[in-house]
Design a protein around this motif. Structure first.
Motif, PDB file in Angstrom:
ATOM      1  N   VAL A  70     -19.584  -4.028   3.719  1.00 29.39           N
ATOM      2  CA  VAL A  70     -18.831  -2.798   3.478  1.00 29.39           C
ATOM      3  C   VAL A  70     -19.599  -1.617   4.063  1.00 29.39           C
ATOM      4  CG1 VAL A  70     -17.610  -3.585   1.404  1.00 29.39           C
ATOM      5  CG2 VAL A  70     -19.892  -2.575   1.191  1.00 29.39           C
ATOM      6  N   ASP A  71     -18.862  -0.524   4.317  1.00 30.82           N
ATOM      7  CA  ASP A  71     -19.509   0.662   4.881  1.00 30.82           C
ATOM      8  C   ASP A  71     -20.371   1.371   3.864  1.00 30.82           C
ATOM      9  OD1 ASP A  71     -17.239   1.322   3.429  1.00 30.82           O
ATOM     10  OD2 ASP A  71     -16.742   3.064   4.659  1.00 30.82           O
ATOM     11  N   ARG A  72     -20.023   1.236   2.575  1.00 25.36           N
ATOM     12  CA  ARG A  72     -20.869   1.776   1.512  1.00 25.36           C
ATOM     13  C   ARG A  72     -20.544   1.037   0.225  1.00 25.36           C
ATOM     14  NH1 ARG A  72     -17.988   4.305  -2.198  1.00 25.36           N
ATOM     15  NH2 ARG A  72     -16.154   5.516  -1.625  1.00 25.36           N
ATOM     16  N   THR A  73     -21.442   1.133  -0.737  1.00 21.00           N
ATOM     17  CA  THR A  73     -21.283   0.458  -2.015  1.00 21.00           C
ATOM     18  C   THR A  73     -20.086   1.010  -2.771  1.00 21.00           C
ATOM     19  OG1 THR A  73     -23.691   0.264  -2.140  1.00 21.00           O
ATOM     20  CG2 THR A  73     -22.448  -0.142  -4.171  1.00 21.00           C
ATOM     21  N   PRO A  74     -19.124   0.164  -3.175  1.00 22.32           N
ATOM     22  CA  PRO A  74     -18.029   0.660  -4.007  1.00 22.32           C
ATOM     23  C   PRO A  74     -18.507   0.942  -5.423  1.00 22.32           C
ATOM     24  CG  PRO A  74     -17.815  -1.703  -3.693  1.00 22.32           C
ATOM     25  CD  PRO A  74     -18.981  -1.265  -2.849  1.00 22.32           C
ATOM     26  N   GLY A  93     -12.971   9.958  -8.722  1.00 25.80           N
ATOM     27  CA  GLY A  93     -13.143   9.629  -7.311  1.00 25.80           C
ATOM     28  C   GLY A  93     -13.706   8.242  -7.065  1.00 25.80           C
ATOM     29  N   VAL A  94     -13.430   7.304  -7.985  1.00 22.79           N
ATOM     30  CA  VAL A  94     -13.969   5.947  -7.881  1.00 22.79           C
ATOM     31  C   VAL A  94     -13.172   5.115  -6.875  1.00 22.79           C
ATOM     32  CG1 VAL A  94     -15.020   5.881 -10.162  1.00 22.79           C
ATOM     33  CG2 VAL A  94     -12.580   5.370  -9.923  1.00 22.79           C
ATOM     34  N   ASP A  95     -13.656   3.904  -6.624  1.00 25.38           N
ATOM     35  CA  ASP A  95     -13.046   3.018  -5.637  1.00 25.38           C
ATOM     36  C   ASP A  95     -12.117   1.971  -6.244  1.00 25.38           C
ATOM     37  OD1 ASP A  95     -14.384   4.049  -3.252  1.00 25.38           O
ATOM     38  OD2 ASP A  95     -16.215   3.278  -4.182  1.00 25.38           O
ATOM     39  N   ALA A  96     -12.007   1.950  -7.565  1.00 25.18           N
ATOM     40  CA  ALA A  96     -11.113   0.987  -8.212  1.00 25.18           C
ATOM     41  C   ALA A  96     -10.617   1.581  -9.526  1.00 25.18           C
ATOM     42  CB  ALA A  96     -11.825  -0.343  -8.476  1.00 25.18           C
ATOM     43  N   ALA A  97      -9.400   1.205  -9.889  1.00 25.40           N
ATOM     44  CA  ALA A  97      -8.803   1.622 -11.161  1.00 25.40           C
ATOM     45  C   ALA A  97      -8.553   0.379 -11.996  1.00 25.40           C
ATOM     46  CB  ALA A  97      -7.487   2.356 -10.915  1.00 25.40           C
ATOM     47  N   ILE A  98      -9.058   0.359 -13.210  1.00 21.72           N
ATOM     48  CA  ILE A  98      -8.808  -0.767 -14.114  1.00 21.72           C
ATOM     49  C   ILE A  98      -7.693  -0.358 -15.069  1.00 21.72           C
ATOM     50  CG2 ILE A  98     -10.647  -0.073 -15.719  1.00 21.72           C
ATOM     51  CD1 ILE A  98     -11.092  -3.145 -16.190  1.00 21.72           C
ATOM     52  N   LYS A 104     -21.809   7.340  -3.321  1.00 23.46           N
ATOM     53  CA  LYS A 104     -21.197   7.538  -2.002  1.00 23.46           C
ATOM     54  C   LYS A 104     -22.229   8.034  -0.984  1.00 23.46           C
ATOM     55  CE  LYS A 104     -16.524   8.444  -3.706  1.00 23.46           C
ATOM     56  NZ  LYS A 104     -15.433   9.438  -3.880  1.00 23.46           N
ATOM     57  N   GLN A 105     -23.183   8.824  -1.466  1.00 23.49           N
ATOM     58  CA  GLN A 105     -24.199   9.379  -0.574  1.00 23.49           C
ATOM     59  C   GLN A 105     -25.288   8.381  -0.232  1.00 23.49           C
ATOM     60  OE1 GLN A 105     -25.976  12.954  -2.136  1.00 23.49           O
ATOM     61  NE2 GLN A 105     -27.541  13.071  -0.542  1.00 23.49           N
ATOM     62  N   PHE A 106     -25.740   7.617  -1.258  1.00 21.88           N
ATOM     63  CA  PHE A 106     -26.907   6.750  -1.072  1.00 21.88           C
ATOM     64  C   PHE A 106     -26.536   5.276  -0.884  1.00 21.88           C
ATOM     65  CE2 PHE A 106     -28.624   9.937  -4.338  1.00 21.88           C
ATOM     66  CZ  PHE A 106     -28.995  10.839  -3.358  1.00 21.88           C
ATOM     67  N   GLY A 107     -25.347   4.889  -1.316  1.00 19.83           N
ATOM     68  CA  GLY A 107     -25.016   3.468  -1.359  1.00 19.83           C
ATOM     69  C   GLY A 107     -24.472   2.931  -0.056  1.00 19.83           C
TER      70      GLY A 107
END
Length: 374
Positions: free
Chosen positions: A30-34, A79-84, A358-361
């Motif tokens: 992946v381009d960055r950690t979700p 602003g997360v990458d998944a919705a539960i 988003k910045q470091f992952g």
């Protein structure tokens, strides 16, 4: 889920319209950690508390429009990458013929706990359609997030259910427990009640998960919240086989499975034997140690201590960097907490963690190792 192929290595980290979250579940680059959070829609968030002023917890769960609204609001605010999906582990109890309610200060209460073989035999498995309100809520969430986001990512949609042991324990104890005496007594009894209960729960949970997948869930998370109460021997003897069956049958629906337990560091190797795509790690074990325990053929989710969200930002940033450094940019890490967000957590801190991830992952970032130890 089959991800579309792209012509260049750079784009392959995040094919247009793909889900960064799902790719990480499958240990694809992946381009960055979700990042997403356990209990990200909950009592720490003012928007949720405004809804709770007019609706009970079960009302929200059983009203697709409200459940979807709560789910969407939290995912967009953070602003997360998944919705539960907003739901509760105990919802399948009602169609099985076991009524429960939430009592202030006590949590869920089952008024007629299951303690005998005859009671297990009376549990029903033929009323799964009564749970379709969860699928309808997922449909609404999936429709809302169907278009790619500004960065090209398609938000992941997570459905969930409880694991056989955890749900059985609620049924038997009648609510929360410290020692799980009644649950373990039934488990040890050898009268056929425990394997029958496992069988009935699996029947209901697989059908329930199938409803969620057909409605648009990209992934199913299985919560084994109370598995940490078991010895490794008891887990292997009484719970591993039914949990494995549940995991495998849900995977056969075509989605990855996350399997999460609390206080389960000693049983991570056994949990990995279920074949779950992702193992959730709580905060009691360093992420790299947990990943070694489950093996390289498994993705991991976690594992920031949720109470760290109350810490000053310099401490919080150091802990976020540490988790990312221990993941070391390997494919298959989903940043999350080691358990759910608790009431009173500062929303701004949760949002800040998302920004830091988003910045470091970013994959293959060895500089994180040095910074995590500063």
């Amino acid at each position: 889920m089959i991800e579309p192929k792209q012509s260049t290595a750079t784009l392959d980290l995040h094919p247009e319209g793909s889900s960064r979250f799902v790719r990480a579940c499958l240990r694809q680059p992946v381009d960055r950690t979700p990042v997403w959070f356990l209990r990200q829609a909950g009592r720490y968030m003012p928007e949720y508390m405004a809804v709770r002023k007019h609706h009970t917890l079960l009302d929200i769960c059983r009203t697709p429009e409200i459940a979807a609204e709560v789910t969407i609001t939290a995912a967009e605010r953070l602003g997360v990458d998944a919705a539960i999906i907003f739901a509760d582990l105990l919802l399948p109890f009602t169609p099985m013929g076991l009524d429960f309610e939430f009592v202030n200060g006590e949590g869920p209460v089952v008024h007629n706990p299951i303690r005998t073989l005859e009671q297990v035999q009376a549990l029903r498995t033929d009323r799964i359609e009564d749970l379709t309100y969860v699928a309808k809520a997922i449909e609404k969430v999936a429709a809302h997030f169907s278009a790619p986001r500004a960065d090209g990512d398609r938000l992941g949609i997570i459905g969930f259910c409880g694991a056989p042991f955890t749900l059985a324990s609620y049924m038997i104890e009648g609510g929360s427990s410290r020692n799980y005496i009644e649950a373990k007594k039934l488990m040890y009894a050898g009268d056929g009640a425990w394997p029958l209960l496992m069988e009935k729960l699996i029947t209901v949970l697989v059908a329930y998960a199938e409803q969620q997948v057909e409605a648009g869930a990209d992934c199913i998370q299985i919560f084994d919240s109370w598995a940490g109460a078991l010895s490794v021997t008891d887990y292997r003897q009484y719970c591993l086989a039914p949990t494995t069956e549940l995991v495998q049958r849900i995977k056969a629906l075509g989605v990855p499975v996350i399997y999460f337990g609390v206080d389960t560091a000693s049983m991570l190797p056994a949990m990995a034997e279920t074949g779950a795509d992702v193992i959730g790690l709580d905060w009691r074990i360093p992420l790299d140690e947990g990943w070694r325990a489950v093996g390289s053929g498994c993705a991991v989710q976690g594992n920031l201590d949720p109470i760290t969200l109350f810490a000053p930002h310099d401490v919080l940033e150091a802990r976020v960097r540490e988790v990312l450094a221990l993941a070391a940019g390997r494919p298959g890490h989903i940043f999350n907490l080691g358990h759910g967000i608790v009431p009173g957590t500062p929303v701004e801190s949760v949002i800040q963690v998302v920004e830091w991830v988003k910045q470091f992952g970013v994959a293959n970032t060895p500089h994180l190792h040095q910074k995590a130890r500063q």
